[in-house]
Scaffold this active site. Structure first.
Site, short mmCIF file in Angstrom:
data_model
loop_
_atom_site.label_atom_id
_atom_site.label_comp_id
_atom_site.label_asym_id
_atom_site.label_seq_id
_atom_site.Cartn_x
_atom_site.Cartn_y
_atom_site.Cartn_z
N VAL A 99 0.82 -1.22 0.00
CA VAL A 99 0.00 0.00 0.00
C VAL A 99 0.85 1.26 0.00
CG1 VAL A 99 -2.04 -1.03 1.06
CG2 VAL A 99 -0.28 -0.04 2.52
N GLY A 100 2.14 1.14 0.23
CA GLY A 100 2.98 2.34 0.20
C GLY A 100 4.35 2.09 0.78
N SER A 101 5.24 3.04 0.52
CA SER A 101 6.58 2.94 1.09
C SER A 101 7.13 4.34 1.31
CB SER A 101 7.51 2.16 0.16
OG SER A 101 7.62 2.82 -1.08
N TYR A 112 11.93 4.95 5.24
CA TYR A 112 12.44 4.02 6.26
C TYR A 112 11.73 2.66 6.28
CZ TYR A 112 14.52 8.35 7.71
OH TYR A 112 15.21 9.54 7.71
N VAL A 142 4.84 -0.59 3.65
CA VAL A 142 3.61 -0.98 4.34
C VAL A 142 2.76 -1.85 3.43
CG1 VAL A 142 1.55 -0.15 5.53
CG2 VAL A 142 3.64 1.20 5.61
N ASP A 198 3.62 17.21 12.75
CA ASP A 198 3.38 17.11 11.30
C ASP A 198 1.90 16.88 11.02
OD1 ASP A 198 3.86 17.04 8.62
OD2 ASP A 198 4.66 15.00 8.58
#
Length: 406
Positions: free
Chosen positions: A30-32, A35, A38, A150
């Site tokens: 689903v993403g990266s 670091y 996922v 953030d």
């Protein structure tokens, strides 16, 4: 390659070998980030969808090891319905000598606030409900001594299984699905009734994006000082590094997000640091002499003194047709002097939230023990204490009878 540890299996995802517990199936990338990567997965034990994060070579250096340890500790500490916490952590490595990888398992959040805001105009009731959820999560992390730093719409995730019940229930129940488009289609006709929602699963949480990429940042963490947060939501004291800042940097961000929910566009859209500050001061007015004296930086003092004098604007003129109570809250959050901004706890008690305010739900956290965060330890010691945290992890107990339980 050795065969997987008992109870584990291997799968290659985007050219990386994942070795996870048998209970987690249907892994999908689903993403990266810088670091780690996922995947979403189905937890066969609970029947729920989860997010699993694999850190990239967490023990490649002392700096990476320290960051990995802190992320694990912070996630373990978070136990609140509006903050992403840890459901499970595991390693496929059979001993400390062979310990090189570990995986973090968190609730899967299907979409985020930025996607929803792009595709629909939020009703007043929904804005009230969502801002209340954000502030509840902030009160919790602030009480533990942590600053998020953030906060932005993309870092506020919405649970894809959250059922939003329309007023009077004239339509089938709307569900927020993963992806902005489907979320917009399912919700565009619904008006949200906060009292009905209180018995539903509270669906706004701090997202995997903010927490998964960096963990939660503390103001004393020197390693994080170079980290660039999105400028449009950034408090003025962070932009110019005016002074040692406090948890109210997050309150400024909430004010920016809330104003954007109301108007559908960012409130302060600066092109660079100084332009951002100029945009802010067009609304807040030029700082008073009392405020300028508090600044630690002589450069900042000189810069502020060089600016043309601008009068404070009335929020009612900027956010036309907004609820007067919403404007009153924004006036207290978007204050240039950080010491005079409301805290999360004070904001939750504001009359704007009277219809949904429930002090029993506004929990505080135990203090986070940050003694390790500022230590410089050898790599092997970081590895040893991280392995101990992984091995000793106790999964959270699911609530048996609670209003907000599924």
């Amino acid at each position: 390659m050795a065969s997987p540890k008992k109870g584990f299996y291997r799968q290659e995802i985007t050219k990386t070998v994942w070795e996870v517990r048998e209970r987690y199936r249907d892994l999908q990338a689903v993403g990266s980030g810088a670091y780690g990567a996922v995947c979403s997965a189905t937890d066969r034990k609970s029947g729920t969808k989860v997010a699993i994060k694999k850190l990239y070579r967490p023990f490649q250096s002392e700096l990476f090891a320290k960051r990995a340890y802190r992320e694990l500790r912070l996630l373990k500490h978070m136990k609140h319905e509006n903050v992403i916490g840890l459901l499970d952590v595991f390693t496929p490595d059979v001993s400390l000598d062979k310990f090189n990888d570990f995986y973090l398992v968190m609730p899967f959040m299907g979409t985020d606030l930025s996607k929803i805001m792009k595709h629909e105009k939020l009703t007043e009731d929904r804005i009230q409900f969502l801002v209340y959820q954000i502030l509840k999560g902030l009160k919790y992390i602030h009480s533990s001594g942590i600053i998020h730093r953030d906060l932005k719409p993309g870092n506020l995730a919405v649970n894809e299984d959250c059922e939003l019940k329309p007023r009077g229930d004239p339509y089938p129940r709307a569900r927020v699905k993963g992806g902005g488009g489907s979320a917009a289609k399912s919700l565009q006709h619904s008006e949200i009734w906060p009292e009905q929602l209180k018995a539903q699963l509270n669906c706004l949480r701090n997202s995997p994006d903010g927490i998964l990429d960096f963990g939660l940042a503390r103001h004393t963490d020197s390693e994080m000082t170079g980290y660039v947060v999105t400028r449009w939501y950034r408090a003025p004291e962070v932009i110019l590094n005016w002074m040692h800042y406090t948890q109210t940097v997050d309150i400024w961000s909430v004010g920016c997000i809330m104003a954007e929910m109301i108007t559908g566009r960012p409130l302060f859209k600066g092109n660079d640091h100084l332009d951002q500050l100029t945009e802010i001061m067009k609304v807040t007015g030029t700082p008073t002499q009392d405020f300028v004296q508090k600044l630690q930086s002589q450069d900042a003092k000189n810069y502020i003194k060089s600016l043309p004098k601008v009068q404070k604007k009335d929020f009612a003129a900027i956010l036309k047709h907004a609820n007067p109570l919403a404007l009153s809250l924004l006036e207290k959050m978007l204050v240039l002097d950080a010491e005079k901004r409301v805290t999360a706890a004070e904001a939750l008690a504001h009359p704007y939230f009277e219809a949904i305010h429930d002090p029993e739900e506004e929990n505080e956290a135990e203090k986070y023990d940050d003694s390790f965060d500022n230590m410089d330890l050898p790599l092997e010691e970081w590895k040893r204490i991280t392995y101990k945290e992984v091995i000793n992890f106790q999964p959270p107990q699911l609530p048996e009878s609670k209003e907000t339980a599924v």
